[in-house]
Design a protein around this motif. Structure first.
Motif, PDB file in Angstrom:
ATOM      1  N   ASP A 175       7.049   6.548  -4.763  1.00  0.00           N
ATOM      2  CA  ASP A 175       7.895   5.666  -5.558  1.00  0.00           C
ATOM      3  C   ASP A 175       9.360   6.077  -5.475  1.00  0.00           C
ATOM      4  O   ASP A 175      10.260   5.225  -5.469  1.00  0.00           O
ATOM      5  CB  ASP A 175       7.439   5.661  -7.027  1.00  0.00           C
ATOM      6  N   VAL A 176       9.590   7.371  -5.411  1.00  0.00           N
ATOM      7  CA  VAL A 176      10.964   7.863  -5.251  1.00  0.00           C
ATOM      8  C   VAL A 176      11.522   7.430  -3.905  1.00  0.00           C
ATOM      9  O   VAL A 176      12.651   6.941  -3.806  1.00  0.00           O
ATOM     10  CB  VAL A 176      11.012   9.396  -5.386  1.00  0.00           C
ATOM     11  N   TRP A 177      10.717   7.606  -2.856  1.00  0.00           N
ATOM     12  CA  TRP A 177      11.186   7.253  -1.509  1.00  0.00           C
ATOM     13  C   TRP A 177      11.433   5.753  -1.400  1.00  0.00           C
ATOM     14  O   TRP A 177      12.374   5.326  -0.722  1.00  0.00           O
ATOM     15  CB  TRP A 177      10.170   7.691  -0.460  1.00  0.00           C
ATOM     16  N   ARG A 178      10.610   4.968  -2.088  1.00  0.00           N
ATOM     17  CA  ARG A 178      10.825   3.525  -2.082  1.00  0.00           C
ATOM     18  C   ARG A 178      12.129   3.176  -2.819  1.00  0.00           C
ATOM     19  O   ARG A 178      12.893   2.314  -2.375  1.00  0.00           O
ATOM     20  CB  ARG A 178       9.643   2.811  -2.707  1.00  0.00           C
ATOM     21  N   ALA A 179      12.382   3.862  -3.915  1.00  0.00           N
ATOM     22  CA  ALA A 179      13.578   3.574  -4.712  1.00  0.00           C
ATOM     23  C   ALA A 179      14.865   3.927  -3.966  1.00  0.00           C
ATOM     24  O   ALA A 179      15.869   3.214  -4.081  1.00  0.00           O
ATOM     25  CB  ALA A 179      13.511   4.327  -6.043  1.00  0.00           C
ATOM     26  N   THR A 204       1.971  22.162   8.044  1.00  0.00           N
ATOM     27  CA  THR A 204       3.254  21.451   7.960  1.00  0.00           C
ATOM     28  C   THR A 204       3.035  19.964   7.756  1.00  0.00           C
ATOM     29  O   THR A 204       3.671  19.332   6.894  1.00  0.00           O
ATOM     30  CB  THR A 204       4.085  21.693   9.234  1.00  0.00           C
ATOM     31  N   PHE A 205       2.124  19.392   8.521  1.00  0.00           N
ATOM     32  CA  PHE A 205       1.850  17.960   8.375  1.00  0.00           C
ATOM     33  C   PHE A 205       1.160  17.661   7.052  1.00  0.00           C
ATOM     34  O   PHE A 205       1.400  16.615   6.439  1.00  0.00           O
ATOM     35  CB  PHE A 205       1.005  17.461   9.544  1.00  0.00           C
ATOM     36  N   ALA A 206       0.299  18.569   6.604  1.00  0.00           N
ATOM     37  CA  ALA A 206      -0.374  18.353   5.321  1.00  0.00           C
ATOM     38  C   ALA A 206       0.636  18.327   4.181  1.00  0.00           C
ATOM     39  O   ALA A 206       0.577  17.453   3.296  1.00  0.00           O
ATOM     40  CB  ALA A 206      -1.414  19.448   5.088  1.00  0.00           C
ATOM     41  N   VAL A 207       1.569  19.253   4.188  1.00  0.00           N
ATOM     42  CA  VAL A 207       2.595  19.294   3.148  1.00  0.00           C
ATOM     43  C   VAL A 207       3.479  18.060   3.227  1.00  0.00           C
ATOM     44  O   VAL A 207       3.771  17.416   2.204  1.00  0.00           O
ATOM     45  CB  VAL A 207       3.437  20.580   3.270  1.00  0.00           C
ATOM     46  N   ALA A 208       3.918  17.711   4.450  1.00  0.00           N
ATOM     47  CA  ALA A 208       4.783  16.544   4.613  1.00  0.00           C
ATOM     48  C   ALA A 208       4.069  15.265   4.186  1.00  0.00           C
ATOM     49  O   ALA A 208       4.668  14.395   3.530  1.00  0.00           O
ATOM     50  CB  ALA A 208       5.237  16.432   6.069  1.00  0.00           C
ATOM     51  N   GLY A 209       2.786  15.132   4.543  1.00  0.00           N
ATOM     52  CA  GLY A 209       2.031  13.952   4.144  1.00  0.00           C
ATOM     53  C   GLY A 209       1.862  13.860   2.646  1.00  0.00           C
ATOM     54  O   GLY A 209       1.980  12.778   2.056  1.00  0.00           O
ATOM     55  N   PHE A 210       1.594  15.010   2.010  1.00  0.00           N
ATOM     56  CA  PHE A 210       1.439  15.011   0.553  1.00  0.00           C
ATOM     57  C   PHE A 210       2.745  14.628  -0.138  1.00  0.00           C
ATOM     58  O   PHE A 210       2.747  13.832  -1.083  1.00  0.00           O
ATOM     59  CB  PHE A 210       0.983  16.392   0.077  1.00  0.00           C
ATOM     60  N   VAL A 211       3.848  15.192   0.324  1.00  0.00           N
ATOM     61  CA  VAL A 211       5.149  14.871  -0.273  1.00  0.00           C
ATOM     62  C   VAL A 211       5.469  13.393  -0.076  1.00  0.00           C
ATOM     63  O   VAL A 211       5.981  12.726  -0.989  1.00  0.00           O
ATOM     64  CB  VAL A 211       6.249  15.761   0.333  1.00  0.00           C
ATOM     65  N   ALA A 212       5.166  12.860   1.107  1.00  0.00           N
ATOM     66  CA  ALA A 212       5.429  11.442   1.364  1.00  0.00           C
ATOM     67  C   ALA A 212       4.626  10.549   0.430  1.00  0.00           C
ATOM     68  O   ALA A 212       5.130   9.524  -0.048  1.00  0.00           O
ATOM     69  CB  ALA A 212       5.104  11.111   2.820  1.00  0.00           C
ATOM     70  N   TRP A 213       3.372  10.938   0.140  1.00  0.00           N
ATOM     71  CA  TRP A 213       2.525  10.114  -0.725  1.00  0.00           C
ATOM     72  C   TRP A 213       2.802  10.337  -2.212  1.00  0.00           C
ATOM     73  O   TRP A 213       2.938   9.394  -2.976  1.00  0.00           O
ATOM     74  CB  TRP A 213       1.048  10.420  -0.431  1.00  0.00           C
ATOM     75  N   PHE A 214       2.922  11.599  -2.631  1.00  0.00           N
ATOM     76  CA  PHE A 214       3.051  11.903  -4.054  1.00  0.00           C
ATOM     77  C   PHE A 214       4.358  11.355  -4.633  1.00  0.00           C
ATOM     78  O   PHE A 214       4.390  10.907  -5.785  1.00  0.00           O
ATOM     79  CB  PHE A 214       2.973  13.418  -4.264  1.00  0.00           C
ATOM     80  N   SER A 260       0.835  -1.193   0.000  1.00  0.00           N
ATOM     81  CA  SER A 260       0.000   0.000   0.000  1.00  0.00           C
ATOM     82  C   SER A 260       0.874   1.249   0.000  1.00  0.00           C
ATOM     83  O   SER A 260       1.683   1.453   0.911  1.00  0.00           O
ATOM     84  CB  SER A 260      -0.923   0.009   1.221  1.00  0.00           C
ATOM     85  N   ASP A 261       0.678   2.100  -1.012  1.00  0.00           N
ATOM     86  CA  ASP A 261       1.409   3.363  -1.052  1.00  0.00           C
ATOM     87  C   ASP A 261       0.975   4.284   0.079  1.00  0.00           C
ATOM     88  O   ASP A 261       1.787   5.018   0.648  1.00  0.00           O
ATOM     89  CB  ASP A 261       1.185   4.055  -2.397  1.00  0.00           C
ATOM     90  N   PHE A 262      -0.315   4.255   0.408  1.00  0.00           N
ATOM     91  CA  PHE A 262      -0.798   5.097   1.500  1.00  0.00           C
ATOM     92  C   PHE A 262      -0.176   4.664   2.829  1.00  0.00           C
ATOM     93  O   PHE A 262       0.199   5.509   3.651  1.00  0.00           O
ATOM     94  CB  PHE A 262      -2.330   5.031   1.588  1.00  0.00           C
ATOM     95  N   ALA A 263      -0.077   3.355   3.040  1.00  0.00           N
ATOM     96  CA  ALA A 263       0.535   2.863   4.270  1.00  0.00           C
ATOM     97  C   ALA A 263       2.003   3.264   4.335  1.00  0.00           C
ATOM     98  O   ALA A 263       2.499   3.662   5.403  1.00  0.00           O
ATOM     99  CB  ALA A 263       0.398   1.346   4.358  1.00  0.00           C
ATOM    100  N   LEU A 264       2.718   3.177   3.217  1.00  0.00           N
ATOM    101  CA  LEU A 264       4.126   3.563   3.212  1.00  0.00           C
ATOM    102  C   LEU A 264       4.280   5.057   3.458  1.00  0.00           C
ATOM    103  O   LEU A 264       5.176   5.479   4.202  1.00  0.00           O
ATOM    104  CB  LEU A 264       4.770   3.182   1.881  1.00  0.00           C
ATOM    105  N   ALA A 265       3.408   5.859   2.867  1.00  0.00           N
ATOM    106  CA  ALA A 265       3.473   7.307   3.096  1.00  0.00           C
ATOM    107  C   ALA A 265       3.242   7.630   4.569  1.00  0.00           C
ATOM    108  O   ALA A 265       3.952   8.462   5.155  1.00  0.00           O
ATOM    109  CB  ALA A 265       2.443   8.020   2.223  1.00  0.00           C
ATOM    110  N   LEU A 266       2.242   6.983   5.176  1.00  0.00           N
ATOM    111  CA  LEU A 266       1.983   7.193   6.601  1.00  0.00           C
ATOM    112  C   LEU A 266       3.171   6.739   7.430  1.00  0.00           C
ATOM    113  O   LEU A 266       3.582   7.407   8.385  1.00  0.00           O
ATOM    114  CB  LEU A 266       0.725   6.429   7.019  1.00  0.00           C
ATOM    115  N   TYR A 267       3.739   5.598   7.074  1.00  0.00           N
ATOM    116  CA  TYR A 267       4.896   5.044   7.781  1.00  0.00           C
ATOM    117  C   TYR A 267       6.069   6.021   7.733  1.00  0.00           C
ATOM    118  O   TYR A 267       6.720   6.290   8.756  1.00  0.00           O
ATOM    119  CB  TYR A 267       5.265   3.727   7.129  1.00  0.00           C
TER     120      TYR A 267
END
Length: 382
Positions: A223-227, A210-220, A47-54
């Protein structure tokens, strides 16, 4: 935390200390995030959403915990009782739970490798707290201790011989946050800015943004963060080369993560309620949740029930709710009464002066929470 005047030898009547609910609320919120981070780990593969939250949680939750612990730490030379508390509150529970994890792995997995220098799962933070307390009096002697600790955190990533042994790499990586907490208390920064009791509306909006921006960056950019294996960078426990950061500027990534963690920690503390709530007192017992929740989650981790679970959109909210319930349950009075000998042992046999193992009416949680006086209860010796 408590505030107020202390009685003097003149006989003057002083007002009793009043507890600041902010810190208990912040501790409990932090421990919920700890449980949530571990509970969602298996969902992040599917789940991309789970990874973004993580990633969002791991970007700041342990730095925030370190800041809170540092805020309640003293830089003076410890007295005998304080030295004994390092043994009874940190070292002995570490040995007990390392033994329990070794036994659990042997029963469930059929093999175990007893090695107290390699902490099991969550136990690294106990070692980190012990090391933090040992080095703080020396850091307090220095000019610009925050600058020194940031430099240490960045440099250790270049040295492959500093690894997870005794949790040293992660401890030194998070040392700036612990030192920052002490520095804030030492200079009364929060009191001067009146941040302990007031929540300004514009600060809350900025924190939510701040959290909204950080959450969006983590989700959007998930794939980069996973790579780039960002999750491993957020652990602070491996050298840059092991994480693929072989360039000379890899330390700049650590510095960037420190800045992000600081910004999110500030936003987190800005959003923590300042008032007293029904759950506020549970923040005094975060170590129970910290040491026990991994045993609750272990079956989910080993059975793979959270892998390839469908529908993922339903599992993630369920895991969030479950994390809150686990934290609430493990901090309750029945759990504390039953498991206190494991988590708050008082081994009188360990000390030349057995009174050092006594359980005083006022006592501190290893993270620094000073608890109110409890009604006397029989406590088993040894």
């Amino acid at each position: 935390m408590t505030t107020g005047a202390v009685g003097t030898s003149t006989g003057a009547i002083t007002r009793p200390r009043r507890r600041v609910p902010l810190w208990d609320n912040a501790r409990f919120a932090c421990i919920v995030l700890v449980v949530l981070g571990h509970a969602t780990q298996r969902l992040t593969y599917d789940s991309d959403f789970a990874l973004a939250l993580y990633l969002l949680v791991y970007a700041f939750h342990m730095p925030a915990f370190a800041i809170i612990s540092g805020y309640f730490s003293k830089s003076d030379s410890p007295n005998r009782r304080q030295m004994a508390r390092v043994l009874t509150d940190i070292v002995v529970p570490y040995v007990i739970f390392e033994g329990l994890w070794t036994l659990t792995k042997w029963i469930v997995e059929g093999q175990a490798n007893p090695n107290p220098t390699q902490p099991s799962w969550t136990l690294w933070f106990l070692l980190a707290l012990a090391i933090f307390r040992l080095v703080l009096p020396y850091l307090a002697l220095l000019r610009w201790p925050l600058v020194w600790t940031v430099g240490i955190s960045i440099l250790v990533g270049y040295w492959p011989n500093i690894d997870s042994t005794l949790s040293l790499s992660r401890t030194l990586g998070l040392l700036p946050f612990f030192t920052l907490g002490w520095w804030l208390r030492h200079h009364s920064i929060l009191e001067k800015l009146d941040l302990l009791r007031r929540q300004r509306w514009w600060v809350r909006i900025a924190a939510l943004g701040t959290f909204a921006v950080a959450g969006f960056v983590a989700w959007f950019f998930v794939d980069v963060w996973r790579a780039v294996n960002l999750r491993e960078w957020l652990f602070y426990d491996a050298g840059y080369a092991a994480l693929g950061g072989t360039e000379w500027w890899a330390g700049g990534v650590r510095l960037g993560l420190i800045v992000i963690a600081l910004a999110l920690s500030v936003a987190f503390l800005a959003l923590v309620p300042r008032g007293q709530h029904r759950w506020t007192h549970l923040g005094q017992y975060t170590m129970y949740v910290y040491l026990l929740h991994s045993f609750v989650l272990y079956p989910f981790r080993e059975t793979g029930i959270l892998r390839d679970a469908e529908p993922t959109w339903l599992w993630l909210p369920a895991v969030i709710v479950l994390s809150v319930l686990i934290a609430l349950a493990l901090a309750t009075a029945p759990v504390r009464r039953i498991l206190r000998p494991l988590i708050e042992p008082r081994p009188a046999w360990l000390f030349d002066d057995p009174t050092l193992a006594g359980r005083e009416g006022h006592r501190n949680d290893p993270t620094g929470s000073r608890r109110p006086r409890e009604s006397p209860r029989p406590f088993p010796p040894g």
